[in-house]
Scaffold this motif. Structure first.
Motif, PDB file in Angstrom:
ATOM      1  N   ILE A 187       0.988  -0.488  -0.132  1.00 49.36           N
ATOM      2  CA  ILE A 187      -0.028  -0.281   0.435  1.00 49.36           C
ATOM      3  C   ILE A 187       1.297   1.016  -0.302  1.00 49.36           C
ATOM      4  O   ILE A 187       2.297   1.342   0.422  1.00 49.36           O
ATOM      5  N   ASP A 188       0.757   2.146  -0.701  1.00 49.01           N
ATOM      6  CA  ASP A 188       1.399   3.373  -1.051  1.00 49.01           C
ATOM      7  C   ASP A 188       1.376   4.047   0.403  1.00 49.01           C
ATOM      8  O   ASP A 188       0.487   4.559   0.998  1.00 49.01           O
ATOM      9  N   ALA A 189       2.695   5.049   1.400  1.00 45.80           N
ATOM     10  CA  ALA A 189       2.742   4.868   2.409  1.00 45.80           C
ATOM     11  C   ALA A 189       1.732   6.356   2.245  1.00 45.80           C
ATOM     12  O   ALA A 189       1.049   7.075   3.459  1.00 45.80           O
ATOM     13  N   ASP A 190       1.913   6.954   1.271  1.00 44.95           N
ATOM     14  CA  ASP A 190       1.072   8.410   1.686  1.00 44.95           C
ATOM     15  C   ASP A 190      -0.365   8.248   1.448  1.00 44.95           C
ATOM     16  O   ASP A 190      -0.710   8.836   2.445  1.00 44.95           O
ATOM     17  N   ARG A 191      -0.905   6.986   0.943  1.00 42.50           N
ATOM     18  CA  ARG A 191      -2.330   6.957   0.808  1.00 42.50           C
ATOM     19  C   ARG A 191      -2.403   6.621   2.228  1.00 42.50           C
ATOM     20  O   ARG A 191      -3.292   6.678   2.565  1.00 42.50           O
ATOM     21  N   ALA A 192      -1.456   5.788   2.858  1.00 43.21           N
ATOM     22  CA  ALA A 192      -2.363   5.302   3.936  1.00 43.21           C
ATOM     23  C   ALA A 192      -2.179   6.092   5.254  1.00 43.21           C
ATOM     24  O   ALA A 192      -2.617   6.763   6.454  1.00 43.21           O
ATOM     25  N   ARG A 193      -1.280   6.797   5.364  1.00 40.53           N
ATOM     26  CA  ARG A 193      -1.386   8.711   6.441  1.00 40.53           C
ATOM     27  C   ARG A 193      -2.379   9.078   5.635  1.00 40.53           C
ATOM     28  O   ARG A 193      -3.092   9.983   7.089  1.00 40.53           O
ATOM     29  N   ALA A 194      -3.036   9.162   4.734  1.00 46.47           N
ATOM     30  CA  ALA A 194      -4.136   9.969   4.609  1.00 46.47           C
ATOM     31  C   ALA A 194      -5.710   8.690   4.803  1.00 46.47           C
ATOM     32  O   ALA A 194      -6.163   9.871   4.748  1.00 46.47           O
ATOM     33  N   LEU A 195      -5.398   8.089   4.850  1.00 44.29           N
ATOM     34  CA  LEU A 195      -6.654   7.263   5.516  1.00 44.29           C
ATOM     35  C   LEU A 195      -7.570   7.873   6.748  1.00 44.29           C
ATOM     36  O   LEU A 195      -6.588   8.425   7.515  1.00 44.29           O
ATOM     37  N   ARG A 196      -8.299   7.732   6.817  1.00 48.20           N
ATOM     38  CA  ARG A 196      -9.180   8.733   7.507  1.00 48.20           C
ATOM     39  C   ARG A 196     -10.705   7.568   8.200  1.00 48.20           C
ATOM     40  O   ARG A 196     -11.064   7.154   8.375  1.00 48.20           O
ATOM     41  N   ASP A 197     -10.551   7.887   9.597  1.00 53.75           N
ATOM     42  CA  ASP A 197     -11.464   6.876  10.477  1.00 53.75           C
ATOM     43  C   ASP A 197     -12.905   7.444  10.249  1.00 53.75           C
ATOM     44  O   ASP A 197     -12.669   8.641   9.854  1.00 53.75           O
ATOM     45  N   ASP A 214       7.332  10.083   9.835  1.00 54.26           N
ATOM     46  CA  ASP A 214       7.463  10.119   8.702  1.00 54.26           C
ATOM     47  C   ASP A 214       7.978   8.719   7.795  1.00 54.26           C
ATOM     48  O   ASP A 214       8.882   9.059   6.946  1.00 54.26           O
ATOM     49  N   ARG A 215       8.850   7.903   8.698  1.00 59.59           N
ATOM     50  CA  ARG A 215       9.318   6.604   8.528  1.00 59.59           C
ATOM     51  C   ARG A 215       8.179   5.333   7.912  1.00 59.59           C
ATOM     52  O   ARG A 215       8.281   4.573   7.572  1.00 59.59           O
ATOM     53  N   ILE A 216       7.104   6.247   8.278  1.00 61.03           N
ATOM     54  CA  ILE A 216       5.788   4.751   8.006  1.00 61.03           C
ATOM     55  C   ILE A 216       5.826   4.410   6.021  1.00 61.03           C
ATOM     56  O   ILE A 216       6.275   5.695   5.495  1.00 61.03           O
ATOM     57  N   GLY A 217       5.484   3.269   6.555  1.00 60.76           N
ATOM     58  CA  GLY A 217       6.203   2.633   4.721  1.00 60.76           C
ATOM     59  C   GLY A 217       6.444   1.463   4.561  1.00 60.76           C
ATOM     60  O   GLY A 217       7.273   0.855   5.417  1.00 60.76           O
ATOM     61  N   ALA A 218       7.330   0.629   3.646  1.00 63.83           N
ATOM     62  CA  ALA A 218       7.322  -0.055   3.241  1.00 63.83           C
ATOM     63  C   ALA A 218       8.464  -0.209   3.824  1.00 63.83           C
ATOM     64  O   ALA A 218       9.741   0.550   4.258  1.00 63.83           O
TER      65      ALA A 218
END
Ligand code: HGY
Ligand code: MN
Ligand code: MN
Ligand code: MN
Length: 399
Positions: A139-149, A167-171
């Protein structure tokens, strides 16, 4: 020594959902935080070194981290109003297996870890297996960071609040590269083991599955002052789509399609909704899922046009069919003897990892055959049989 049943008992009151029944434990919320704290304390009591990776997954290492690691575990988060075993059974069985192996003087010859993956259910941010997808880069890290509850809080904000360096979230290929084998024990979420008369099974496949968001827009208005002929009510095409999901799913062999969540906005009893969002969970073995979803989308578009509404369909997650590692399955079969193999329609972190490392699953019988519900259950005798089977195969994998 703490049995799996005992460990499950220790968390039995964490995250109980008085309104829905069962448990509601979602990524980085208070109950899940309490479960994380409990897991770290329990793992440290076994002498394991616990770390949280950049995506919020917990890793409890028995000895130093290293390549060709034997990794086992599952998740601690739940669906809203979920059962006591989906996720926690795999985590508690892994801890009990380590304790049993330590008690008999076993020490792993390979790096060994118990892992807890974050947000496996997607119960808060909408994408299942978010922690394992992030680690594997699926999953793209930027997309994941922007996911909203549902309250509009982003994964980024929730992760930051929980202490992650966002800032380190990602693969994390270097961490993924350490895994030599991954094995997840999980409560069965169907009735296969009831019909087979076995307490434990070996996972064979996970069928393709995905989630799509259907957003219908109309004209919000007054329920009493708006004549029927003057309405553009998104609830109508939404309701017709729910019925079409069932009708069209029956046209595909072995298909499962569900609308479990439908949210009108603003949601007032005396208000014609301005928008209605519904989420489709569709799962069909093989390449058929996208075809079924296209048929459902067509029916939704036709219904939306008839009411003068607009419709947006967004794919939020998708995983192809997974077949677990052949050699691992053979080894598990040889070591465990007369234990059947079982396909599943439920998704798991093991299925995400299976695309990158040799991965497999063990299932424990659920006498109700029901899951994602407070009625999910496993008998203590079967729970302990599962933990013994897990300890047996982990000892051989880590020898
Ligand atoms: O939805 C599933 O199949 C899994 O329980 N997350
Ligand atoms: Mn689940
Ligand atoms: Mn699960
Ligand atoms: Mn899982």
């Amino acid at each position: 020594m703490n049995s799996t049943t005992g460990l499950l008992g220790e968390i039995a009151d964490v995250g109980r959902d008085a309104k829905r029944g069962g448990y509601s434990r979602h990524a980085f919320d208070a109950p899940e935080h309490d479960l994380r704290t409990w897991f770290v304390e329990r793992a440290q009591r076994l002498g394991l070194d616990v770390e949280t990776d950049r995506n919020g997954n917990l890793w409890a290492w028995w000895g130093a981290p290293g390549p060709d690691a034997v990794v086992t575990g599952s998740h601690l988060d739940s669906v809203p109003g979920g059962g006591a075993f989906d996720g926690p059974l795999g985590v508690t069985s892994a801890l009990a297996a380590v304790e049993a192996l330590q008690a008999k003087g076993f020490r792993p010859a390979k790096p060994f870890a118990v892992v807890v993956f974050a947000e496996e259910e997607g119960g808060r941010f909408g994408v299942p297996c978010l922690g394992s997808r992030l680690m594997t880069g699926t999953i793209d890290a930027d997309r994941a960071r922007a996911l909203r509850d549902p309250d509009g809080v982003t994964f980024w904000e929730a992760a930051a609040k929980s202490g992650l360096d966002v800032d380190r979230i990602g693969a994390e290929p270097e961490r993924l590269g350490l895994i030599g084998r991954f094995l997840e024990l999980h409560v069965e979420q169907g009735r296969g083991l009831i019909d087979l008369g076995s307490a434990v099974a070996i996972g064979s496949t996970v069928i393709a599955h995905g989630r799509w968001r259907f957003s219908f827009s109309g004209q919000g208005n007054h329920a009493g002052a708006t004549l029927i002929a003057d309405r553009v009510d998104p609830m109508l095409p939404a309701a017709e789509t729910v019925v079409a999901v069932r009708r069209l799913a029956t046209t595909r062999a072995d298909a499962r399609a569900t609308v479990g969540r439908l949210v009108p906005t603003p949601g007032g009893t005396n208000v014609i909704a301005s928008t209605v969002d519904l989420w489709l969970d569709a799962r069909v073995p093989g390449p058929v899922t996208p075809e079924l979803v296209e048929d459902i989308s067509q029916a939704a578009r036709t219904a939306a046009e008839a009411e003068g509404c607009s419709l947006t369909v967004t794919r939020e997650s998708y995983s192809d069919d997974v077949v677990f590692d052949e050699k691992l399955r053979r080894d598990l079969g040889e070591w465990l003897g007369e234990v059947p193999e079982l396909p599943t329609g439920a998704g798991h972190d093991a299925a995400i990892l299976a695309g990158f490392v040799p991965a497999g699953m063990l299932y424990v019988r659920n006498p109700t055959g029901i899951s994602h519900s407070p009625e999910e259950f496993a008998e203590a005798a079967d729970v302990e049989a599962g933990a013994r089977a897990l300890a047996e195969v982990l000892e051989r994998l880590a020898a």
